[in-house]
Design an enzyme around this catalytic site. Structure first.
Site, short mmCIF file in Angstrom:
data_model
loop_
_atom_site.label_atom_id
_atom_site.label_comp_id
_atom_site.label_asym_id
_atom_site.label_seq_id
_atom_site.Cartn_x
_atom_site.Cartn_y
_atom_site.Cartn_z
N HIS A 76 0.80 -1.23 0.00
CA HIS A 76 0.00 0.00 0.00
C HIS A 76 0.84 1.29 0.00
O HIS A 76 0.64 2.20 -0.81
CB HIS A 76 -0.87 0.05 1.26
CG HIS A 76 -1.64 -1.18 1.55
ND1 HIS A 76 -2.88 -1.42 1.01
CD2 HIS A 76 -1.37 -2.25 2.36
CE1 HIS A 76 -3.35 -2.58 1.46
NE2 HIS A 76 -2.44 -3.11 2.28
C1 BDR Z 1 -2.43 0.16 5.81
O1 BDR Z 1 -2.46 -0.46 7.09
C2 BDR Z 1 -1.19 -0.96 7.43
O2 BDR Z 1 -1.28 -2.29 7.83
C3 BDR Z 1 -0.30 -0.78 6.23
O3 BDR Z 1 1.01 -0.40 6.62
C4 BDR Z 1 -0.97 0.32 5.44
O4 BDR Z 1 -0.51 1.59 5.81
C5 BDR Z 1 -3.25 -0.67 4.83
O5 BDR Z 1 -4.56 -0.78 5.26
#
Ligand code: BDR
Ligand code: CA
Length: 320
Positions: A245
């Site tokens: 992400h």
């Molecule tokens: C987001 O939540 C975290 O687990 C990841 O680093 C990312 O920023 C995705 O939903």
């Protein structure tokens, strides 16, 4: 409607993060492709001590000289909520990590953010964890809202991953997210709709491993763990590898040509029994819909984005 980022010039950013496997990749890309004025940490994927430790480890692996300041240990309201089910208890499970060799630069991330916003031209804040530090900075120093270039964040989307409607970063601190989305600041949103297009497939992990050196090996080990967790937790068969992400919030600024985006009005649900932490995106195709306050990323050229990541890792890999 905000003007669209289109130049691709090297942006000046402050990265607010909760490393986190995908945060680690975001730090690599930010160090390579932005003027990175600082890194701040927040509780999110793991407790604050762990996310801060992890940021120090990644700084060492890159060998860069960027100040790191720790910030909020919990959300504006309620108790902190972590994501050990994806990132492990440490926030960066899956690799043998070296002990940080350099100390933390400060423990007051909020005032560091405020100072940077006031002293830096055209600064972008890039939060890739819960928005607690950013909201505290905006509440403490409202003047920063008109001083900065904008906020490019990872969070939200038209579907959830922590609840059926809420994405983790927004779900972990909805009140903070509300402060950010209602701030009037230009906002670019890398939500799940776009980040699920960018995954750590086995081929991509192998390419990272083949860069050699401690950095590539460590990141490949981390992404192997992360992708295995995604595999365990998803049953639709469509997602091959964990969704990487966070670097997309950086690349939306450094490589804007890789994305498609739409201007939308977005608010954060803070009270819904089933929808707390949801980003409510006005997608109606009617005249008179609400004035957009956000550039929502809708697609990414994933192959080209991975090339950016791979080149950045190679750049920081010392020759044998
Ligand atoms: C987001 O939540 C975290 O687990 C990841 O680093 C990312 O920023 C995705 O939903
Ligand atoms: Ca994150």
């Amino acid at each position: 409607m905000p003007e669209t980022a289109s130049t691709g010039a090297r942006p000046t950013i402050l990265l607010d993060c909760d490393p986190g496997h995908d945060d680690a990749i975001a730090i690599v890309v930010a160090a390579r492709h932005t003027e990175l004025v600082g890194i701040t940490t927040v509780a999110g994927n793991a407790p604050l001590d762990s996310t801060t430790h992890n940021a120090l480890v990644i700084r060492d692996l890159l060998g860069v000289d960027v100040p790191i300041h720790s910030g909020a240990a919990g959300p504006l309201v309620g108790e902190p909520k972590f994501a050990g089910h994806i990132h492990g208890e440490s926030g960066l499970d899956g690799a043998d990590l070296p002990t940080p060799s350099t100390p933390l630069d400060g423990t007051d991330a909020v005032n560091f953010i405020i100072d940077m916003c006031r002293s830096t031209q055209e600064l972008w804040l890039v939060p890739i964890g819960p928005l607690t530090n950013i909201a505290l900075a905006l509440r403490t120093a409202p003047d920063i809202a008109h001083r900065i270039a904008g906020i490019s964040l990872m969070g939200g989307g038209t579907f959830g991953n922590r609840s059926s409607t809420a994405e983790f970063n927004i779900w972990a601190d909805p009140e903070a997210a509300h402060v950010v989305f209602s701030s009037g600041v230009r906002i670019v949103m890398a939500g799940l709709d776009v980040t699920h297009q960018f995954t750590a497939t086995p081929d991509r992990i192998a390419a990272i491993r083949s860069t050699g050196g401690l950095l590539g090996t460590t990141l490949a080990d981390l992404l192997t763990f992360f992708s295995a967790k995604y595999g365990e937790l998803h049953d639709d068969g469509a997602l091959i590898g964990g969704a990487i992400h966070d670097p997309l919030a950086v690349m939306a600024l450094s490589h804007p040509h890789l994305f498609e985006r739409v201007a939308r009005h977005v608010v954060v649900e803070t009270r819904g029994e089933y929808t707390r932490g949801m980003t409510v995106i006005d997608q109606r195709k009617v005249t008179g819909r609400q004035t957009p306050n956000c550039e929502v990323l809708t697609s990414v050229d994933a192959a080209a984005a991975f090339d950016v990541v791979l080149e950045a890792i190679t750049h920081f890999t010392a020759p044998d």
